[in-house]
Design a protein around this motif. Structure first.
Motif, PDB file in Angstrom:
ATOM      1  N   VAL A  15       0.832  -1.205   0.000  1.00  0.00           N
ATOM      2  CA  VAL A  15       0.000   0.000   0.000  1.00  0.00           C
ATOM      3  C   VAL A  15       0.870   1.260   0.000  1.00  0.00           C
ATOM      4  CG1 VAL A  15      -1.704   1.326   1.301  1.00  0.00           C
ATOM      5  CG2 VAL A  15      -1.961  -1.154   1.080  1.00  0.00           C
ATOM      6  N   ASN A  16       1.943   1.256   0.807  1.00  0.00           N
ATOM      7  CA  ASN A  16       2.818   2.431   0.839  1.00  0.00           C
ATOM      8  C   ASN A  16       3.514   2.649  -0.501  1.00  0.00           C
ATOM      9  OD1 ASN A  16       2.156   3.016   3.474  1.00  0.00           O
ATOM     10  ND2 ASN A  16       3.992   2.133   4.363  1.00  0.00           N
ATOM     11  N   GLY A  17       3.857   1.552  -1.166  1.00  0.00           N
ATOM     12  CA  GLY A  17       4.452   1.679  -2.489  1.00  0.00           C
ATOM     13  C   GLY A  17       3.489   2.314  -3.472  1.00  0.00           C
ATOM     14  N   LEU A  18       2.217   1.891  -3.411  1.00  0.00           N
ATOM     15  CA  LEU A  18       1.203   2.487  -4.287  1.00  0.00           C
ATOM     16  C   LEU A  18       1.009   3.964  -3.971  1.00  0.00           C
ATOM     17  CD1 LEU A  18      -1.488  -0.350  -4.390  1.00  0.00           C
ATOM     18  CD2 LEU A  18       0.312   0.142  -6.066  1.00  0.00           C
ATOM     19  N   ASN A  33      -0.989   1.605   8.165  1.00  0.00           N
ATOM     20  CA  ASN A  33       0.302   1.772   8.828  1.00  0.00           C
ATOM     21  C   ASN A  33       0.154   1.655  10.346  1.00  0.00           C
ATOM     22  OD1 ASN A  33       2.821   2.686   7.081  1.00  0.00           O
ATOM     23  ND2 ASN A  33       1.005   3.533   6.084  1.00  0.00           N
ATOM     24  N   LEU A  34      -0.887   2.244  10.883  1.00  0.00           N
ATOM     25  CA  LEU A  34      -1.116   2.166  12.337  1.00  0.00           C
ATOM     26  C   LEU A  34      -1.483   0.748  12.763  1.00  0.00           C
ATOM     27  CD1 LEU A  34      -3.095   5.492  12.910  1.00  0.00           C
ATOM     28  CD2 LEU A  34      -0.694   5.036  13.430  1.00  0.00           C
ATOM     29  N   PHE A  35      -2.320   0.070  11.979  1.00  0.00           N
ATOM     30  CA  PHE A  35      -2.708  -1.308  12.302  1.00  0.00           C
ATOM     31  C   PHE A  35      -1.483  -2.224  12.334  1.00  0.00           C
ATOM     32  CE2 PHE A  35      -7.325  -0.928  10.565  1.00  0.00           C
ATOM     33  CZ  PHE A  35      -7.730  -0.399  11.779  1.00  0.00           C
ATOM     34  N   VAL A  36      -0.714  -2.198  11.238  1.00  0.00           N
ATOM     35  CA  VAL A  36       0.429  -3.101  11.136  1.00  0.00           C
ATOM     36  C   VAL A  36       1.546  -2.670  12.076  1.00  0.00           C
ATOM     37  CG1 VAL A  36       2.163  -4.088   9.581  1.00  0.00           C
ATOM     38  CG2 VAL A  36      -0.174  -3.735   8.775  1.00  0.00           C
ATOM     39  N   GLY A  63      14.185  -7.495  15.868  1.00  0.00           N
ATOM     40  CA  GLY A  63      14.148  -6.840  14.569  1.00  0.00           C
ATOM     41  C   GLY A  63      12.762  -6.370  14.168  1.00  0.00           C
ATOM     42  N   LEU A  64      11.717  -7.009  14.714  1.00  0.00           N
ATOM     43  CA  LEU A  64      10.355  -6.638  14.342  1.00  0.00           C
ATOM     44  C   LEU A  64       9.994  -5.223  14.783  1.00  0.00           C
ATOM     45  CD1 LEU A  64       8.459  -9.973  15.193  1.00  0.00           C
ATOM     46  CD2 LEU A  64       9.499  -9.277  13.020  1.00  0.00           C
ATOM     47  N   TYR A  65      10.599  -4.768  15.881  1.00  0.00           N
ATOM     48  CA  TYR A  65      10.312  -3.419  16.347  1.00  0.00           C
ATOM     49  C   TYR A  65      10.702  -2.359  15.323  1.00  0.00           C
ATOM     50  CZ  TYR A  65       9.468  -5.045  21.173  1.00  0.00           C
ATOM     51  OH  TYR A  65       8.963  -5.647  22.289  1.00  0.00           O
ATOM     52  N   LEU A  66      11.733  -2.634  14.537  1.00  0.00           N
ATOM     53  CA  LEU A  66      12.154  -1.669  13.519  1.00  0.00           C
ATOM     54  C   LEU A  66      11.008  -1.356  12.560  1.00  0.00           C
ATOM     55  CD1 LEU A  66      15.690  -3.121  12.691  1.00  0.00           C
ATOM     56  CD2 LEU A  66      15.200  -1.057  14.029  1.00  0.00           C
ATOM     57  N   PHE A  67      10.257  -2.397  12.205  1.00  0.00           N
ATOM     58  CA  PHE A  67       9.118  -2.210  11.308  1.00  0.00           C
ATOM     59  C   PHE A  67       7.953  -1.556  12.038  1.00  0.00           C
ATOM     60  CE2 PHE A  67      11.557  -5.819   9.764  1.00  0.00           C
ATOM     61  CZ  PHE A  67      11.788  -5.441   8.457  1.00  0.00           C
ATOM     62  N   GLY A  68       7.677  -2.046  13.252  1.00  0.00           N
ATOM     63  CA  GLY A  68       6.572  -1.483  14.014  1.00  0.00           C
ATOM     64  C   GLY A  68       6.711   0.009  14.223  1.00  0.00           C
ATOM     65  N   PHE A  69       7.897   0.438  14.645  1.00  0.00           N
ATOM     66  CA  PHE A  69       8.117   1.857  14.901  1.00  0.00           C
ATOM     67  C   PHE A  69       8.057   2.667  13.605  1.00  0.00           C
ATOM     68  CE2 PHE A  69      10.791   0.534  18.812  1.00  0.00           C
ATOM     69  CZ  PHE A  69       9.633   0.390  19.556  1.00  0.00           C
ATOM     70  N   THR A  70       8.576   2.102  12.512  1.00  0.00           N
ATOM     71  CA  THR A  70       8.514   2.808  11.230  1.00  0.00           C
ATOM     72  C   THR A  70       7.069   3.072  10.821  1.00  0.00           C
ATOM     73  OG1 THR A  70      10.591   1.845  10.416  1.00  0.00           O
ATOM     74  CG2 THR A  70       9.079   2.720   8.773  1.00  0.00           C
ATOM     75  N   TYR A  71       6.240   2.042  10.871  1.00  0.00           N
ATOM     76  CA  TYR A  71       4.861   2.193  10.394  1.00  0.00           C
ATOM     77  C   TYR A  71       4.031   3.082  11.305  1.00  0.00           C
ATOM     78  CZ  TYR A  71       6.482  -1.698   7.577  1.00  0.00           C
ATOM     79  OH  TYR A  71       7.220  -2.501   6.755  1.00  0.00           O
ATOM     80  N   LEU A  72       4.261   2.998  12.612  1.00  0.00           N
ATOM     81  CA  LEU A  72       3.572   3.910  13.520  1.00  0.00           C
ATOM     82  C   LEU A  72       4.001   5.354  13.250  1.00  0.00           C
ATOM     83  CD1 LEU A  72       3.684   1.938  16.896  1.00  0.00           C
ATOM     84  CD2 LEU A  72       1.686   2.358  15.455  1.00  0.00           C
ATOM     85  N   TYR A  73       5.288   5.537  13.034  1.00  0.00           N
ATOM     86  CA  TYR A  73       5.837   6.871  12.732  1.00  0.00           C
ATOM     87  C   TYR A  73       5.197   7.427  11.461  1.00  0.00           C
ATOM     88  CZ  TYR A  73       9.737  10.206  13.518  1.00  0.00           C
ATOM     89  OH  TYR A  73      10.497  11.308  13.821  1.00  0.00           O
ATOM     90  N   VAL A  74       5.125   6.584  10.421  1.00  0.00           N
ATOM     91  CA  VAL A  74       4.545   7.006   9.150  1.00  0.00           C
ATOM     92  C   VAL A  74       3.059   7.306   9.306  1.00  0.00           C
ATOM     93  CG1 VAL A  74       3.939   6.245   6.815  1.00  0.00           C
ATOM     94  CG2 VAL A  74       6.240   5.822   7.705  1.00  0.00           C
ATOM     95  N   GLY A  75       2.328   6.408   9.963  1.00  0.00           N
ATOM     96  CA  GLY A  75       0.889   6.589  10.114  1.00  0.00           C
ATOM     97  C   GLY A  75       0.541   7.857  10.872  1.00  0.00           C
TER      98      GLY A  75
END
Length: 220
Positions: A15-18, A33-36, A63-75
């Motif tokens: 979705v972010n790519g789109l 982004n917030l959900f994931v 390592g999963l936190y790296l993604f979690g924090f990124t998507y929360l930050y973006v959302g």
């Protein structure tokens, strides 16, 4: 449980790519982004608390936190209309950390395919740093295509195969992933858009960059 999170990482990257390709309105991607992002914070927390001191499980979860924090930050950033510099520089941290996690997967965890996948993510988050942190807008379409493809190749497909017990943890898988990754980056090079330039009337100093409207910057 981590495989479930990985599968949905594929969804949010897609979705972010789109969004970067201009096919989805930026604020419309905030919710996924917030959900994931929330899932990728809850999941590793659970895995760490139930690891019973297993250092490998803790390493996998960290390592999963790296993604979690990124998507929360973006959302949150999309909903609040924040400047992208913060998430851009956080992406630089993620890209550097991803190299370390790649090394750990090759050596400590003995999982070559995910060693390669972490390298994919190091490249992707480097692109996020350049685009969002350094405002290199000419990378927008390139990054959009790379993000969309990686959503499937590094997350959705591996996550689903892990869920059904069909993910091959072999050296051949790592080689195939490596070839696909290099080919993807090269094939997409024509999508790079160099900054547009114009000649100022009466100028004798040569072309100058065309300013990028604020409305375009907000789409990144």
């Amino acid at each position: 449980m981590a495989a479930v999170g990985l599968f949905y990482v594929g969804a949010v990257l897609f979705v972010n790519g789109l969004m970067l390709l201009g096919l989805v309105e930026p604020k419309a991607t905030a919710i996924i982004n917030l959900f994931v992002g929330s899932l990728q914070v809850i999941t590793p927390t659970y895995l760490i608390f139930t690891a019973n001191g297993d250092s490998n499980q803790v390493l996998l979860a960290a390592g999963l936190y790296l993604f979690g924090f990124t998507y929360l930050y973006v959302g949150i950033g999309l909903l609040a209309g924040l400047d992208t510099t913060g998430v851009g520089y956080f992406s630089l941290f993620v890209a550097i950390a991803a190299i370390g996690f790649s090394f750990a997967n090759f050596t400590v965890l003995e999982d070559p395919p995910f060693g390669v996948i972490w390298l994919y993510w190091a490249v992707l988050w480097t692109l996020f740093f350049l685009l969002l942190g350094l405002k290199r807008e000419f990378l927008t379409r390139y990054t959009g295509y790379v993000t969309t493809i990686q959503g499937w190749v590094t997350a959705a497909i591996p996550g689903f195969l892990l869920l059904i017990g069909a993910w091959p943890t072999t050296g051949l898988t790592a080689i195939v992933l490596g070839v696909i990754g290099v080919a993807m980056l090269l094939v997409l090079l024509p999508t790079l858009r160099t900054p547009r330039r114009r000649h100022e009337a009466g100028s004798t100093t040569g072309p100058t960059p065309t300013p990028v409207p604020d409305s375009e910057l907000s789409r990144t």
